[in-house]
Write a protein that holds these residues in place. Structure first.
Motif, PDB file in Angstrom:
ATOM      1  N   UNK A  76     -37.449   6.210  75.374  1.00  0.00           N
ATOM      2  CA  UNK A  76     -36.459   5.331  75.995  1.00  0.00           C
ATOM      3  C   UNK A  76     -36.733   3.879  75.603  1.00  0.00           C
ATOM      4  N   UNK A  77     -37.977   3.442  75.748  1.00  0.00           N
ATOM      5  CA  UNK A  77     -38.333   2.084  75.383  1.00  0.00           C
ATOM      6  C   UNK A  77     -38.168   1.854  73.878  1.00  0.00           C
ATOM      7  N   UNK A  78     -38.489   2.865  73.083  1.00  0.00           N
ATOM      8  CA  UNK A  78     -38.353   2.726  71.630  1.00  0.00           C
ATOM      9  C   UNK A  78     -36.891   2.499  71.252  1.00  0.00           C
ATOM     10  N   UNK A  79     -35.993   3.236  71.902  1.00  0.00           N
ATOM     11  CA  UNK A  79     -34.570   3.070  71.622  1.00  0.00           C
ATOM     12  C   UNK A  79     -34.079   1.689  72.057  1.00  0.00           C
ATOM     13  N   UNK A  80     -34.578   1.196  73.184  1.00  0.00           N
ATOM     14  CA  UNK A  80     -34.209  -0.155  73.612  1.00  0.00           C
ATOM     15  C   UNK A  80     -34.718  -1.198  72.622  1.00  0.00           C
ATOM     16  N   UNK A  81     -35.906  -0.947  72.089  1.00  0.00           N
ATOM     17  CA  UNK A  81     -36.480  -1.823  71.064  1.00  0.00           C
ATOM     18  C   UNK A  81     -35.561  -1.841  69.832  1.00  0.00           C
ATOM     19  N   UNK A  82     -35.185  -0.650  69.377  1.00  0.00           N
ATOM     20  CA  UNK A  82     -34.291  -0.557  68.217  1.00  0.00           C
ATOM     21  C   UNK A  82     -32.963  -1.272  68.473  1.00  0.00           C
ATOM     22  N   UNK A  83     -32.414  -1.098  69.678  1.00  0.00           N
ATOM     23  CA  UNK A  83     -31.123  -1.695  69.992  1.00  0.00           C
ATOM     24  C   UNK A  83     -31.217  -3.219  69.996  1.00  0.00           C
ATOM     25  N   UNK A  84     -32.264  -3.759  70.648  1.00  0.00           N
ATOM     26  CA  UNK A  84     -32.415  -5.209  70.697  1.00  0.00           C
ATOM     27  C   UNK A  84     -32.641  -5.781  69.301  1.00  0.00           C
ATOM     28  N   UNK A  85     -33.378  -5.045  68.469  1.00  0.00           N
ATOM     29  CA  UNK A  85     -33.577  -5.463  67.078  1.00  0.00           C
ATOM     30  C   UNK A  85     -32.231  -5.551  66.364  1.00  0.00           C
ATOM     31  N   UNK A  86     -31.437  -4.502  66.480  1.00  0.00           N
ATOM     32  CA  UNK A  86     -30.140  -4.452  65.811  1.00  0.00           C
ATOM     33  C   UNK A  86     -29.226  -5.581  66.267  1.00  0.00           C
ATOM     34  N   UNK A  87     -29.163  -5.814  67.594  1.00  0.00           N
ATOM     35  CA  UNK A  87     -28.269  -6.842  68.119  1.00  0.00           C
ATOM     36  C   UNK A  87     -28.754  -8.251  67.750  1.00  0.00           C
ATOM     37  N   UNK A  88     -30.066  -8.448  67.683  1.00  0.00           N
ATOM     38  CA  UNK A  88     -30.587  -9.752  67.280  1.00  0.00           C
ATOM     39  C   UNK A  88     -30.254 -10.031  65.823  1.00  0.00           C
ATOM     40  N   UNK A  89     -30.410  -9.012  64.976  1.00  0.00           N
ATOM     41  CA  UNK A  89     -30.057  -9.162  63.564  1.00  0.00           C
ATOM     42  C   UNK A  89     -28.568  -9.466  63.418  1.00  0.00           C
TER      43      UNK A  89
END
Length: 286
Positions: free
Chosen positions: A235-248
């Motif tokens: 769950x945390x890993x997916x949130x990490x991926x999502x925040x990375x994507x949105x920041x990019x």
């Protein structure tokens, strides 16, 4: 306000207590212990941009957190192999907290505007976070196996060798399924003896086993805890991926990444991957 005569009311600039050490000519200091000379000298800024320092430090700090994640996941894998489930739970919980810390770092990077980033982007050349061998190690340890992802590290035999060793070893999820089988749950042999370098495929017997555990948590309490620790990590890993994507996306939009990927489109694809698929599908079955 008039002074009360209490010693605490008297201002003092003397912060030193009698026992505080001040001479480190022959002993180890805080800076020595942490090797701060190496860490704080590792920021090689390649442009005149004010914002490049933020970019470099944030990614270096992320790599330090990734190093700790690898340490904890490997420790959890060893604990699972040795049947020390409670120890594994603590380490997996720490992995989740580390990921929460890294997610917060994207908030700092998001203070960088597109104009800020363009002042130094060309200095990156073809370097990209896609080439982080530590990030790749974490994915392999959790079960997202793909031999092609070792290629960007072929120029460094030691790194490529380390990644290949993790690729060919059982993931944390593979070890978890072995524990399920050892506790009398029916797991298909194809899940227990397979080519560990290949991506894991969802299996009905595994889903049925997890469903049984969730329907009888008191009977399978440690396995139930194991499932929840694993789902926390993903769950945390997916949130990490999502925040990375949105920041990019916020900073470069849909430009091609410096490493040659499609950028945001590439990062979005990663959101579809599940490390522990049956731990998600069981929730619909229950």
């Amino acid at each position: 306000m008039a002074p009360t005569g209490n010693v605490q009311d008297k201002p003092s600039n003397d912060r030193w207590e009698k026992g505080i050490h001040t001479d480190f000519s022959k002993s180890m200091s805080y800076s020595d212990y942490l090797q701060l000379d190496k860490i704080l000298d590792a920021q090689e800024i390649r442009s005149d941009s004010h914002d490049e320092m933020l970019f470099v430090i944030l990614h270096q700090a992320s790599e330090l957190w990734l190093k700790l994640m690898i340490h904890e996941i490997k420790g959890a894998a060893d604990a699972l192999t040795e049947g020390r489930l409670q120890a594994a739970f603590k380490m997996l919980a720490r992995v989740s907290r580390i990921q929460a810390q890294i997610i917060q770092s994207w908030d700092i990077l998001s203070t960088m505007t597109p104009s800020d980033y363009l002042t130094f982007r060309d200095t990156l050349g073809q370097s990209s976070g896609f080439q982080s061998y530590q990030y790749r190690s974490v994915e392999f340890l959790l079960g997202n196996k793909n031999a092609a992802l070792v290629k960007p590290h072929k120029h460094d035999a030691e790194l490529a060798g380390n990644l290949t060793a993790i690729l060919n070893a059982p993931s944390v999820y593979d070890l978890a399924l072995k524990i399920l089988a050892e506790n009398g749950l029916a797991i298909d042999a194809v899940c227990l003896k397979r080519d560990w370098a290949q991506p894991y495929e969802p299996n009905e017997s595994v889903e049925a086993a997890w469903v049984q555990i969730y329907r009888e948590p008191e009977k399978y309490w440690e396995l139930y805890q194991l499932a929840e620790k694993l789902i926390d990590v993903e769950d945390w890993f997916q949130q990490w991926r999502f925040r990375h994507m949105k920041t990019v996306e916020r900073i470069i939009g849909f430009k091609t990444g410096t490493g040659g990927s499609s950028g945001v489109g590439f990062l979005k694809k990663a959101l579809d991957h599940r490390f522990f698929p049956e731990l998600w599908s069981l929730r619909t079955v229950l």
